[in-house]
Design a protein around this motif. Structure first.
Motif, mmCIF file in Angstrom:
data_model
loop_
_atom_site.group_PDB
_atom_site.id
_atom_site.type_symbol
_atom_site.label_atom_id
_atom_site.label_comp_id
_atom_site.label_asym_id
_atom_site.label_seq_id
_atom_site.Cartn_x
_atom_site.Cartn_y
_atom_site.Cartn_z
ATOM 1 N N ARG A 1 0.828 -1.210 0.000
ATOM 2 C CA ARG A 1 0.000 0.000 0.000
ATOM 3 C C ARG A 1 0.858 1.253 0.000
ATOM 4 N NH1 ARG A 1 -5.034 -1.444 4.109
ATOM 5 N NH2 ARG A 1 -5.782 -3.261 2.951
ATOM 6 N N THR A 2 1.592 1.430 -1.062
ATOM 7 C CA THR A 2 2.516 2.545 -1.132
ATOM 8 C C THR A 2 1.805 3.886 -1.271
ATOM 9 O OG1 THR A 2 2.752 2.212 -3.501
ATOM 10 C CG2 THR A 2 4.353 1.122 -2.072
ATOM 11 N N TYR A 3 0.532 3.865 -1.661
ATOM 12 C CA TYR A 3 -0.180 5.129 -1.818
ATOM 13 C C TYR A 3 -0.370 5.822 -0.476
ATOM 14 C CZ TYR A 3 -4.049 2.055 -0.461
ATOM 15 O OH TYR A 3 -4.841 1.152 0.184
ATOM 16 N N ASN B 1 10.227 8.285 -10.306
ATOM 17 C CA ASN B 1 8.980 8.956 -10.684
ATOM 18 C C ASN B 1 7.751 8.243 -10.149
ATOM 19 O OD1 ASN B 1 10.322 10.997 -12.034
ATOM 20 N ND2 ASN B 1 10.269 9.935 -14.000
ATOM 21 N N ALA B 2 7.837 6.938 -10.026
ATOM 22 C CA ALA B 2 6.700 6.181 -9.508
ATOM 23 C C ALA B 2 6.597 6.300 -7.998
ATOM 24 C CB ALA B 2 6.821 4.711 -9.906
ATOM 25 N N GLN B 3 7.619 6.895 -7.385
ATOM 26 C CA GLN B 3 7.653 7.102 -5.939
ATOM 27 C C GLN B 3 7.579 5.800 -5.166
ATOM 28 O OE1 GLN B 3 4.804 10.080 -4.745
ATOM 29 N NE2 GLN B 3 5.375 11.472 -6.399
ATOM 30 N N THR B 4 8.142 4.750 -5.761
ATOM 31 C CA THR B 4 8.158 3.479 -5.048
ATOM 32 C C THR B 4 9.567 3.017 -4.726
ATOM 33 O OG1 THR B 4 8.097 2.271 -7.152
ATOM 34 C CG2 THR B 4 5.991 2.704 -6.067
ATOM 35 N N THR B 5 10.566 3.723 -5.235
ATOM 36 C CA THR B 5 11.955 3.386 -4.942
ATOM 37 C C THR B 5 12.682 4.639 -4.504
ATOM 38 O OG1 THR B 5 11.999 1.583 -6.539
ATOM 39 C CG2 THR B 5 14.113 2.468 -5.845
ATOM 40 N N VAL B 6 13.415 4.511 -3.421
ATOM 41 C CA VAL B 6 14.212 5.618 -2.907
ATOM 42 C C VAL B 6 15.679 5.199 -2.912
ATOM 43 C CG1 VAL B 6 14.725 7.007 -0.865
ATOM 44 C CG2 VAL B 6 12.370 6.591 -1.524
ATOM 45 N N LEU B 7 16.517 6.081 -3.399
ATOM 46 C CA LEU B 7 17.944 5.810 -3.486
ATOM 47 C C LEU B 7 18.710 6.680 -2.487
ATOM 48 C CD1 LEU B 7 18.292 5.824 -7.375
ATOM 49 C CD2 LEU B 7 17.954 3.856 -5.893
#
Length: 123
Positions: free
Chosen positions: A26-28, A73-79
């Motif tokens: 539930r990343t939203y 951009n999908a805001q599901t991966t952070v580096l």
């Protein structure tokens, strides 16, 4: 929200590593994400954080100018790009997700945690 951290390893002082944290589920509900680290015998401490919608970033003083946090951009991966690494950066690094605004530097703001990835910087 499930978090999977990767990218740790052994590097010489002055070198670079890039950590990745992939979020699923539930990343939203995720307002922001952050990185914390815990060295042996020490408490877990804040490293960097990002607000997903705005891209606003936050850094601990000890890593400012050396580390950069970013999201896809999908805001599901952070580096977490770590440059000019020092032996004192050696720690297990954890990514975390927080569902609300609030102080991004506080552990209590985060509800979800990844499993941690070890970063070792040799002198």
């Amino acid at each position: 929200v499930q978090l999977q951290a990767s990218g740790g390893g052994l590097v010489q002082a002055g070198g670079s590593l890039r950590l990745s944290c992939a979020a699923s589920g539930r990343t939203y509900n995720t307002y922001g994400m952050g990185w914390f680290r815990q060295a042996a015998g020490r408490e877990r401490e804040f490293v960097a954080a990002i607000t997903l919608s705005s891209g606003t970033t936050y850094y601990a003083d000890s890593v400012k100018g050396r580390f950069t946090i970013s999201r896809d951009n999908a805001q599901t991966t952070v580096l977490l790009q770590m440059n000019s690494l020092k032996p004192e950066d050696t720690a297990v690094y954890y990514c975390a997700a927080r569902p609300y605004s609030g102080n991004p530097e506080r552990l209590i703001a985060y509800d979800f945690w990844g499993q941690g990835t070890l970063v070792t910087v040799s002198s």
